[in-house]
Design a protein around this motif. Structure first.
Motif, PDB file in Angstrom:
ATOM      1  N   HIS A  14       0.836  -1.210   0.000  1.00 26.71           N
ATOM      2  CA  HIS A  14       0.000   0.000   0.000  1.00 26.71           C
ATOM      3  C   HIS A  14       0.866   1.254   0.000  1.00 26.71           C
ATOM      4  N   VAL A  73       2.253   1.720  -3.492  1.00 22.92           N
ATOM      5  CA  VAL A  73       1.212   2.181  -4.417  1.00 22.92           C
ATOM      6  C   VAL A  73       0.905   3.651  -4.166  1.00 22.92           C
ATOM      7  N   GLU A  93       0.017  -1.167  -8.680  1.00 19.92           N
ATOM      8  CA  GLU A  93      -0.208  -2.218  -7.686  1.00 19.92           C
ATOM      9  C   GLU A  93       0.291  -3.576  -8.164  1.00 19.92           C
ATOM     10  N   ARG A 100       2.998  -5.796  -6.077  1.00 19.91           N
ATOM     11  CA  ARG A 100       2.728  -7.168  -5.647  1.00 19.91           C
ATOM     12  C   ARG A 100       3.758  -8.143  -6.218  1.00 19.91           C
TER      13      ARG A 100
END
Length: 265
Positions: free
Chosen positions: A133, A136, A142, A146
């Motif tokens: 988070h 991002v 995102e 990841r």
């Protein structure tokens, strides 16, 4: 041969100089590690001492690819995640997961532990989501964040498998090695015998061989004033044998390493 190692065993063996006692007291009083400290101090290592060669090789064959379909360029693209060191070191996570299961975990076992068990969520899932988070929010897509996290965790898992395999094989060869996350956290010792503190690493052509990456202070410096003194072995393992996606050291290398630790010519 030793069949169980506790934090008390680590402290009795290594925490016997002014420097090492100061290191332990500073770590124990660090507010940032308030969740980590009771877990590590209460941890008992048993499962790794029961492993057989076929157990480790079976996990290497059954585990899903820990890096998934992540390309290296994506896995190494997000530097805050590449350089991320969670409060619980990865070695803590994997050892706790292994004792929770009573077996060496596949990557999917470890992922399930980190998502479905409260302690596993505290160790990895929750802080990893927070780190993604954060990336991002700083403008990283995102999917890329990841991917970078999968790369970070997957490589740590493979490193753990190599270390467990090496310890198991050296014990088969008569080296009474012990391991505990506290020894790594405080004293930079991956495993040890009564007289030798051992650092393990896998050679990587991207980095200079012979140099330990990511360690603030080497064990030889931290433990220099122990009395009686301990010896130090810095073992570089060249990836060779391959089972699935996991690279393991050769038996010839393990034979030579065992001879060194046993004091044989």
């Amino acid at each position: 041969m030793v069949h169980e190692t506790s934090a008390e065993d680590v402290l009795r063996h290594f925490c016997r100089s002014p420097r090492t006692r100061d290191i332990f007291e500073a770590w124990k009083s660090d507010e940032r590690r308030r969740l980590v400290i009771p877990v590590v101090l209460g941890h008992r290592v048993r499962t790794v001492y029961r492993l057989r060669r076929e157990d480790v090789i079976d996990v290497c064959r059954r585990t899903e690819h820990a890096l998934g379909r992540v390309a290296r360029r994506d896995g190494e693209a997000v530097h805050p995640i590449v350089d991320w060191h969670p409060d619980f070191a990865f070695t803590h996570m994997f050892h706790v997961c292994m004792e929770h299961l009573g077996a060496l975990p596949t990557y999917q076992d470890f992922r399930n532990f980190s998502e479905s068990v409260s302690l596993g969520r505290d160790m990895l899932s929750n802080p990893a989501r927070a780190k993604i988070h954060e990336a991002v929010a700083a403008g990283v897509p995102e999917t890329l964040a990841r991917a970078a996290m999968r790369w970070r965790v997957g490589n740590a898992y493979y490193s753990f498998l190599r270390e467990v395999y090496t310890i198991m094989e050296l014990r088969i060869r008569g080296v009474d090695l012990q391991v505990h996350p506290l020894a790594d956290a405080l004293f930079r010792v991956d495993c040890w015998t009564d007289r030798t503190a051992v650092s393990l690493r896998v050679g990587n052509s991207k980095f200079r061989k012979g140099v330990t990456q990511g360690r603030k202070t080497p064990a030889a410096r931290i433990l220099a004033d122990l009395w009686p003194p301990v010896e130090f072995a810095d073992i570089e393992l060249r990836p060779a044998s391959e089972f699935g996606s996991v690279h393991l050291p050769t038996h010839a290398k393990l034979d030579a390493t065992a001879a060194t630790l046993l004091g044989r010519p």
